[in-house]
Design a protein around this motif. Structure first.
Motif, PDB file in Angstrom:
ATOM      1  N   GLU A  71       0.780  -1.183  -0.168  1.00 50.00           N
ATOM      2  CA  GLU A  71      -0.091  -0.014  -0.193  1.00 50.00           C
ATOM      3  C   GLU A  71       0.934   1.394  -0.016  1.00 50.00           C
ATOM      4  N   ALA A  72       1.792   1.270   0.869  1.00 48.16           N
ATOM      5  CA  ALA A  72       2.857   2.353   0.976  1.00 48.16           C
ATOM      6  C   ALA A  72       3.485   2.813  -0.451  1.00 48.16           C
ATOM      7  N   VAL A  73       4.113   1.600  -0.844  1.00 50.29           N
ATOM      8  CA  VAL A  73       4.687   1.815  -2.299  1.00 50.29           C
ATOM      9  C   VAL A  73       3.628   2.132  -3.495  1.00 50.29           C
ATOM     10  N   ALA A  74       2.605   1.783  -3.353  1.00 53.46           N
ATOM     11  CA  ALA A  74       1.395   2.276  -4.417  1.00 53.46           C
ATOM     12  C   ALA A  74       1.031   3.524  -4.050  1.00 53.46           C
ATOM     13  N   ARG A  75       0.751   3.922  -2.773  1.00 53.10           N
ATOM     14  CA  ARG A  75       0.329   5.502  -2.609  1.00 53.10           C
ATOM     15  C   ARG A  75       1.396   6.384  -2.995  1.00 53.10           C
ATOM     16  N   THR A  76       2.685   5.809  -2.620  1.00 50.96           N
ATOM     17  CA  THR A  76       3.705   6.886  -3.017  1.00 50.96           C
ATOM     18  C   THR A  76       3.948   7.124  -4.416  1.00 50.96           C
ATOM     19  N   LEU A  77       3.885   6.018  -5.202  1.00 55.25           N
ATOM     20  CA  LEU A  77       3.770   6.403  -6.822  1.00 55.25           C
ATOM     21  C   LEU A  77       2.491   7.171  -7.105  1.00 55.25           C
ATOM     22  N   ASP A  78       1.412   6.908  -6.461  1.00 54.99           N
ATOM     23  CA  ASP A  78       0.249   7.580  -6.897  1.00 54.99           C
ATOM     24  C   ASP A  78       0.322   9.032  -6.573  1.00 54.99           C
ATOM     25  N   ALA A  79       1.026   9.392  -5.390  1.00 57.20           N
ATOM     26  CA  ALA A  79       1.229  10.692  -5.011  1.00 57.20           C
ATOM     27  C   ALA A  79       2.000  11.576  -5.624  1.00 57.20           C
ATOM     28  N   PHE A  80       3.370  10.845  -5.978  1.00 54.85           N
ATOM     29  CA  PHE A  80       4.668  11.601  -6.358  1.00 54.85           C
ATOM     30  C   PHE A  80       5.244  11.049  -7.718  1.00 54.85           C
ATOM     31  N   GLY A  81       4.624   9.974  -8.107  1.00 56.09           N
ATOM     32  CA  GLY A  81       5.126   9.401  -9.379  1.00 56.09           C
ATOM     33  C   GLY A  81       6.535   8.584  -9.560  1.00 56.09           C
ATOM     34  N   ARG A  82       7.250   8.525  -8.266  1.00 54.45           N
ATOM     35  CA  ARG A  82       8.539   8.113  -8.425  1.00 54.45           C
ATOM     36  C   ARG A  82       8.912   7.573  -7.012  1.00 54.45           C
ATOM     37  N   ILE A  83      10.179   6.796  -6.881  1.00 55.50           N
ATOM     38  CA  ILE A  83      10.565   6.340  -5.650  1.00 55.50           C
ATOM     39  C   ILE A  83      12.250   6.413  -5.932  1.00 55.50           C
ATOM     40  N   ASP A  84      13.061   7.147  -5.377  1.00 51.24           N
ATOM     41  CA  ASP A  84      14.433   7.094  -5.495  1.00 51.24           C
ATOM     42  C   ASP A  84      15.157   6.651  -4.366  1.00 51.24           C
ATOM     43  N   VAL A  85      14.635   6.781  -3.209  1.00 55.34           N
ATOM     44  CA  VAL A  85      15.302   6.394  -1.884  1.00 55.34           C
ATOM     45  C   VAL A  85      14.310   5.522  -0.872  1.00 55.34           C
ATOM     46  N   LEU A  86      14.822   4.635  -0.306  1.00 57.29           N
ATOM     47  CA  LEU A  86      14.070   3.646   0.422  1.00 57.29           C
ATOM     48  C   LEU A  86      14.878   3.650   1.754  1.00 57.29           C
ATOM     49  N   VAL A  87      14.399   4.114   2.982  1.00 56.19           N
ATOM     50  CA  VAL A  87      15.060   4.210   4.214  1.00 56.19           C
ATOM     51  C   VAL A  87      14.577   3.117   5.174  1.00 56.19           C
ATOM     52  N   GLY A 132      13.491  -0.643 -12.835  1.00 52.57           N
ATOM     53  CA  GLY A 132      13.579   0.022 -14.100  1.00 52.57           C
ATOM     54  C   GLY A 132      14.181   1.128 -14.118  1.00 52.57           C
ATOM     55  N   HIS A 133      14.379   1.868 -12.921  1.00 53.11           N
ATOM     56  CA  HIS A 133      14.740   3.123 -12.880  1.00 53.11           C
ATOM     57  C   HIS A 133      16.016   3.159 -11.782  1.00 53.11           C
TER      58      HIS A 133
END
Length: 250
Positions: A71-87, A132-133
């Motif tokens: 859910e967190a990954v999906a909502r992050t992509l929906d809100a911001f369109g990308r994920i560059d960093v995971l802590v 992919g990125h």
């Protein structure tokens, strides 16, 4: 600074303490963040302090729950369109004492939250975006994962596993994804209170820098590892301990 302008990070366990400081540092340097933690109210309060939905979203849940991770990954992509960093900052240590007295169920819980959850987050983020990125992962370990520590043996064992997991993932996910860790000593947070409460001066005296850590000390190291300044750094664990391990202690 704007090292993270245009970038997006997920920070787990970020409603307070080290996780909050990490998210605050990333936002302060231009990132947008998804923060997670178990309790919805303080998590949302943290997100509001970071600037609200345009800069930070809050997704409450248990860090080791695969459905929460997805859910967190999906909502992050929906809100911001990308994920560059995971802590991967979330950790637990519900017991204190010798390993011979440890309930095995507690040991399983420690490893589930401190090790398997981190792997699960990497799996989800990698499948959804990193594959992919590219991207960067920073795991929050502990100096207890580098050498034995009285009373927190299983916590230390889990952090040792997390450090090894960091190295293994660094090899497997290269060259597109960098994976590193930080290993703090005692940092003044609610989580670590039992290690210094009522005797802070005594504990700090064992550190060459003569003070305990604060969350911002760790956040700075995490920001470096997550940034392009560490573009040729992977599989490493930066010790953030005021020099304590130089003296042979934990």
């Amino acid at each position: 600074m704007s090292r993270f302008a245009g970038k997006v990070a997920i920070v787990t366990g970020a409603s307070r303490g080290i996780g909050f400081a990490i998210a605050e540092r990333l936002v302060g340097e231009g990132a947008r963040v998804c923060i997670t933690a178990r309790r919805p109210e303080p998590l949302q309060e943290a997100a509001d302090r970071f600037g609200g939905p345009e800069r930070a979203i809050a997704v409450p849940g248990k860090a080791h729950d695969p459905e929460h991770q997805a859910e967190a990954v999906a909502r992050t992509l929906d809100a911001f369109g990308r994920i560059d960093v995971l802590v991967n900052n979330t950790g637990t240590n519900p017991v204190y004492g010798p390993l011979l007295d440890l309930e095995l169920e507690a040991a399983r819980k420690i490893f589930e939250v401190n090790v398997l959850a981190a792997l699960g987050w990497v799996q989800h983020v990698h499948k959804a975006w990193f594959a992919g990125h590219g991207g960067a992962v920073v795991n929050v370990a502990s100096v207890a994962g580098l050498r034995p520590a009285t009373g927190i043996g299983m916590y230390g064992a889990s952090k040792a596993a997390l450090i090894h997991l960091t190295q293994q993932l660094a090899v497997e996910l290269a060259p597109a994804v960098r994976v590193n860790a930080v290993a703090p000593a005692v940092v003044k947070t609610r989580f670590a209170t039992a290690l210094y409460e009522g005797r802070e001066a005594e504990v700090a005296a064992a550190y060459p820098l003569k003070r305990l850590g604060v969350p911002g000390d760790v956040a700075g190291a995490v920001a470096y590892l997550a940034s392009d300044e560490a573009a040729w750094v992977t599989g490493q664990t930066i010790v953030v301990d005021g020099g304590m391990t130089c003296t042979g202690g934990v």
